[in-house]
Scaffold this active site. Structure first.
Site, PDB file in Angstrom:
ATOM      1  CG  ASN A  93      -0.390  -0.013   2.502  1.00 47.39           C
ATOM      2  OD1 ASN A  93       0.729  -0.508   2.672  1.00 47.39           O
ATOM      3  ND2 ASN A  93      -1.071   0.534   3.478  1.00 47.39           N
TER       4      ASN A  93
ATOM      5  CG  LEU B  82       9.391   4.042  -3.223  1.00 42.01           C
ATOM      6  CD1 LEU B  82       9.451   5.431  -3.811  1.00 42.01           C
ATOM      7  CD2 LEU B  82      10.804   3.499  -3.031  1.00 42.01           C
TER       8      LEU B  82
ATOM      9  CD  GLU C 199       4.413  -0.893  12.986  1.00 40.02           C
ATOM     10  OE1 GLU C 199       3.213  -0.566  12.990  1.00 40.02           O
ATOM     11  OE2 GLU C 199       5.227  -0.508  13.839  1.00 40.02           O
TER      12      GLU C 199
ATOM     13  CB  CYS D 109      -2.171  -0.035   8.293  1.00 43.99           C
ATOM     14  SG  CYS D 109      -1.050   1.363   8.463  1.00 43.99           S
TER      15      CYS D 109
ATOM     16  CD  GLU E 151       8.017  -0.196  10.816  1.00 47.10           C
ATOM     17  OE1 GLU E 151       7.126   0.317  10.143  1.00 47.10           O
ATOM     18  OE2 GLU E 151       8.856  -1.000  10.368  1.00 47.10           O
TER      19      GLU E 151
HETATM   20  P1  NAD Z   1       0.137  -9.337   3.374  1.00 48.77           P
HETATM   21  O1  NAD Z   1       0.197  -9.772   4.786  1.00 48.77           O
HETATM   22  O2  NAD Z   1      -0.663 -10.117   2.402  1.00 48.77           O
HETATM   23  O3  NAD Z   1       1.616  -9.279   2.751  1.00 48.77           O
HETATM   24  C1  NAD Z   1       2.651  -8.486   3.321  1.00 48.77           C
HETATM   25  C2  NAD Z   1       3.994  -9.031   2.875  1.00 48.77           C
HETATM   26  O4  NAD Z   1       4.171 -10.329   3.443  1.00 48.77           O
HETATM   27  C3  NAD Z   1       4.145  -9.219   1.370  1.00 48.77           C
HETATM   28  O5  NAD Z   1       5.459  -8.862   0.999  1.00 48.77           O
HETATM   29  C4  NAD Z   1       3.921 -10.723   1.185  1.00 48.77           C
HETATM   30  O6  NAD Z   1       4.560 -11.249   0.032  1.00 48.77           O
HETATM   31  C5  NAD Z   1       4.559 -11.272   2.441  1.00 48.77           C
HETATM   32  N1  NAD Z   1       4.079 -12.588   2.863  1.00 48.77           N
HETATM   33  C6  NAD Z   1       2.924 -13.223   2.544  1.00 48.77           C
HETATM   34  N2  NAD Z   1       2.863 -14.422   3.161  1.00 48.77           N
HETATM   35  C7  NAD Z   1       3.999 -14.549   3.890  1.00 48.77           C
HETATM   36  C8  NAD Z   1       4.500 -15.548   4.770  1.00 48.77           C
HETATM   37  N3  NAD Z   1       3.821 -16.674   5.025  1.00 48.77           N
HETATM   38  N4  NAD Z   1       5.700 -15.346   5.360  1.00 48.77           N
HETATM   39  C9  NAD Z   1       6.396 -14.203   5.149  1.00 48.77           C
HETATM   40  N5  NAD Z   1       5.965 -13.217   4.316  1.00 48.77           N
HETATM   41  C10 NAD Z   1       4.774 -13.378   3.704  1.00 48.77           C
HETATM   42  O7  NAD Z   1      -0.313  -7.816   3.429  1.00 48.77           O
HETATM   43  P2  NAD Z   1      -0.631  -6.865   2.205  1.00 48.77           P
HETATM   44  O8  NAD Z   1      -1.928  -7.287   1.599  1.00 48.77           O
HETATM   45  O9  NAD Z   1       0.585  -6.740   1.358  1.00 48.77           O
HETATM   46  O10 NAD Z   1      -0.801  -5.453   2.961  1.00 48.77           O
HETATM   47  C11 NAD Z   1      -1.988  -5.039   3.538  1.00 48.77           C
HETATM   48  C12 NAD Z   1      -1.944  -5.236   5.042  1.00 48.77           C
HETATM   49  O11 NAD Z   1      -0.827  -4.560   5.589  1.00 48.77           O
HETATM   50  C13 NAD Z   1      -3.164  -4.648   5.718  1.00 48.77           C
HETATM   51  O12 NAD Z   1      -3.649  -5.536   6.690  1.00 48.77           O
HETATM   52  C14 NAD Z   1      -2.616  -3.376   6.369  1.00 48.77           C
HETATM   53  O13 NAD Z   1      -3.360  -2.933   7.484  1.00 48.77           O
HETATM   54  C15 NAD Z   1      -1.227  -3.797   6.724  1.00 48.77           C
HETATM   55  N6  NAD Z   1      -0.342  -2.632   6.898  1.00 48.77           N
HETATM   56  C16 NAD Z   1       0.022  -2.269   8.159  1.00 48.77           C
HETATM   57  C17 NAD Z   1       0.810  -1.136   8.360  1.00 48.77           C
HETATM   58  C18 NAD Z   1       1.210  -0.667   9.742  1.00 48.77           C
HETATM   59  O14 NAD Z   1       2.025   0.233   9.849  1.00 48.77           O
HETATM   60  N7  NAD Z   1       0.654  -1.216  10.807  1.00 48.77           N
HETATM   61  C19 NAD Z   1       1.245  -0.394   7.255  1.00 48.77           C
HETATM   62  C20 NAD Z   1       0.863  -0.803   5.994  1.00 48.77           C
HETATM   63  C21 NAD Z   1       0.069  -1.925   5.814  1.00 48.77           C
END
Ligand code: NAD
Length: 543
Positions: A189, A192, A287, A321, A507
């Site tokens: 999301n 960078l 996070e 998020c 963070e």
């Molecule tokens: P996601 O959990 O699907 O993927 C995040 C990353 O994890 C990707 O690079 C993915 O390839 C990798 N991944 C997937 N399965 C994995 C595994 N089993 N082991 C290790 N890595 C794995 O999340 P997304 O759809 O990319 O992002 C959206 C989510 O991120 C939302 O829930 C959002 O709230 C959260 N988010 C949180 C913050 C924060 O600061 N708290 C910031 C941005 C996004």
């Protein structure tokens, strides 16, 4: 959200206005030519994966066109990346914070250079962010490196900080050692910026890094590495990038050479990452997601509150998020507020983020990142609409004016409680799209109870003309980030992270640095020849 311009560079307003179509052509050419062949960055070299098992299509969210196809890293490539980071660690960590800061300031300077800035912003917008938002992110990337350059320098002054002890026979001091090699896994999301939130503090602390962007959005991190390598090179192996799906992320979280795992993503994946890292007891920071509330009291100024509510949920197409996607509206203001909110939500322009005629617009909505995301958002809204306790006030569909692309209209759902007092499921499920659920409250205590009634605890917001009430509510909200009279501003300078299932650790801010540092006490016996006197030592035997 803040970036101090340097005298030699255009300020951020000028940068915002200066993107040209030639910059766009360059960024697209970069995406399709260089990175499709050699998408791994290891030891300061772009290399092709060895025996790639699969390929990843990177798709422009507005046109659904494939803009690049990258081969995925294999286990051998992940090993090479960790080998490189491991080799680089001793020298990088010993360099000292001030020396590392110089590298980081050069990186910030390279990011701010107009041609690089434009290319980064344009390439980022392929994921659906209106260009004005991508530029804001690139400003933040530069500022984040600058901020942690300062923290790196300050770290030198903290080495040897005395700890007062109650026993004068001992002196104690603190040291901060870099944890080692950090495995960093980031989402799509803010491709960078989320990478930078990990890279900048890790470098400042003296860690070396293996980082994986999301499979949906790998290109801008690769472009950043190219810019760094060409114009502000780090010693080989300090940052290494591997490309792949969760399979590669799993290899990273369990890698024997990873001393630290820093993850940003969904709650479900965070839980898997924790489990993967558990057998070798790695230090894990998470996070994760959220379902944050924004409470609007009846004394809030109507139009100002409406704008913050929209920004809190529709900015970045709702894929934040910390999105305040649960509106708690005070009963006396309900009718007027919802009428105005719907009127304003309907007026949000829906744009192709890279259409030169519209791209610089602020307050616009682009497409969701991928078909998967569009399907999830549509499903959650459709399911909610089947419930008699959810009324669709606006949105709830793909905009008819955009037949292609993963667009979804700004959506507002008004929820009412069921007989058991519960609200439809969408009230507590993270949608991650431009979908605002609204519930009405009558008292301050009820608002706080409803706001805290989820398993998440990332953020929350309160708007009211009554200052003491805002302070009371802010203190009662179970969230790592509380906004008063606003929603969403995020500054590198302040800690970021969640209560409950929204994560572990913080963070940004000074806390972000400690994510990558081990604290060490050095305790010295300073009583000279004075014996400990614990044992009755026998006379020495004659040798
Ligand atoms: P996601 O959990 O699907 O993927 C995040 C990353 O994890 C990707 O690079 C993915 O390839 C990798 N991944 C997937 N399965 C994995 C595994 N089993 N082991 C290790 N890595 C794995 O999340 P997304 O759809 O990319 O992002 C959206 C989510 O991120 C939302 O829930 C959002 O709230 C959260 N988010 C949180 C913050 C924060 O600061 N708290 C910031 C941005 C996004």
């Amino acid at each position: 959200m803040r970036n101090e311009p340097t005298p030699t560079e255009p300020d951020s307003n000028e940068r915002h206005a200066a993107t040209s179509s030639s910059a766009r052509a360059r960024s697209d050419a970069m995406a399709t030519k260089i990175f499709t062949q050699t998408p791994l960055f290891i030891d300061n070299t772009f290399v092709a994966p060895r025996n790639p098992s699969s390929k990843i299509d990177v798709i422009d969210a507005a046109t659904e066109n494939v803009i690049a196809t990258l081969p995925e890293a294999s286990a051998a490539d992940v090993d090479s990346a960790f080998d490189a980071a491991d080799r680089a660690f001793p020298e990088w960590s010993k360099l000292g914070g001030a020396a590392r800061a110089k590298y980081m300031l050069k990186i910030a300077e390279a990011v701010k250079k107009q041609s690089n800035y434009d290319q980064l912003a344009l390439l980022e917008s392929h994921m659906g962010k209106p260009l004005a938002e991508s530029k804001w992110d690139v400003d933040d990337v530069a500022y984040c490196f600058e901020y942690y350059a300062t923290k790196a320098t300050e770290l030198d002054g903290k080495q040897g900080t005395p700890v007062p002890l109650p026993d004068e026979d001992y002196k104690c001091e603190l040291r901060y050692d870099a944890m080692g090699v950090a495995a960093c896994i980031v989402p799509w999301n803010y491709p960078l910026l989320m990478a930078t939130w990990k890279l900048a503090p890790a470098l400042a602390a003296g860690c070396t890094v293996v980082i994986k962007p999301s499979e949906f959005t790998p290109l801008t991190l690769l472009l950043l590495m190219k810019i760094i390598n060409d114009e502000a090179p780090l010693p080989p192996g300090v940052i290494n990038v591997v490309i792949g799906t969760g399979r590669v992320g799993q290899m990273m979280a369990s890698h024997p050479r990873a001393d630290k795992v820093a993850f940003t993503g969904s709650e479900a994946t965070g839980s898997k990452v924790m489990a993967t890292a558990a057998p070798s007891i790695k230090n894990v920071s998470l996070e994760l997601g959220g379902k944050s509330a924004i409470i609007v009291f009846d004394d809030a100024s109507l139009d100002i509150a409406v704008e913050w509510v929209m920004f809190g949920c529709f900015w970045t197409n709702g894929q934040i998020c910390s999105a305040t996607s649960r509106l708690l509206i005070h009963k006396p203001l309900e009718a007027a507020f919802l009428t105005r909110l719907v009127e304003c939500a309907k007026a949000i322009p829906i744009i192709n983020p890279l259409d030169p005629a519209q791209a610089e617009a602020t307050g616009a909505l682009g497409p969701l990142v991928a078909k998967r995301q569009l399907d999830t958002v549509s499903r959650l809204v459709n399911e909610a609409c089947k419930d008699n306790h959810a009324t669709l006030l606006t949105g709830g569909r793909r905009p008819p004016s955009m037949p292609k692309g993963y667009f979804y209209e700004p959506t507002v759902l008004h929820l009412t409680p069921k007989a058991n007092g519960k609200y439809p499921e969408i009230w507590t499920t993270e949608v991650f799209g431009p979908v605002l659920s609204v519930v009405t409250f009558e008292t301050e205590a009820e608002a706080v109870r409803l706001a805290n009634g989820t398993s998440f605890g990332l953020a929350a917001a309160v708007l009211s003309a009554d200052g003491p009430r805002c302070r009371r509510v802010a203190a009662a909200l179970q969230a790592g980030i509380v906004w008063v009279q606003c929603s969403q501003p995020a500054f590198c300078d302040a800690p970021w992270g969640g209560f409950k299932r929204s994560g572990i650790g913080r963070e940004l801010g000074e806390a972000g640095l400690y994510n990558y540092l081990e604290m060490k006490q050095v305790t010295t016996y300073v009583a000279g020849d004075k014996p400990l006197g614990w044992y009755a030592l026998p006379p020495r035997s004659k040798l």
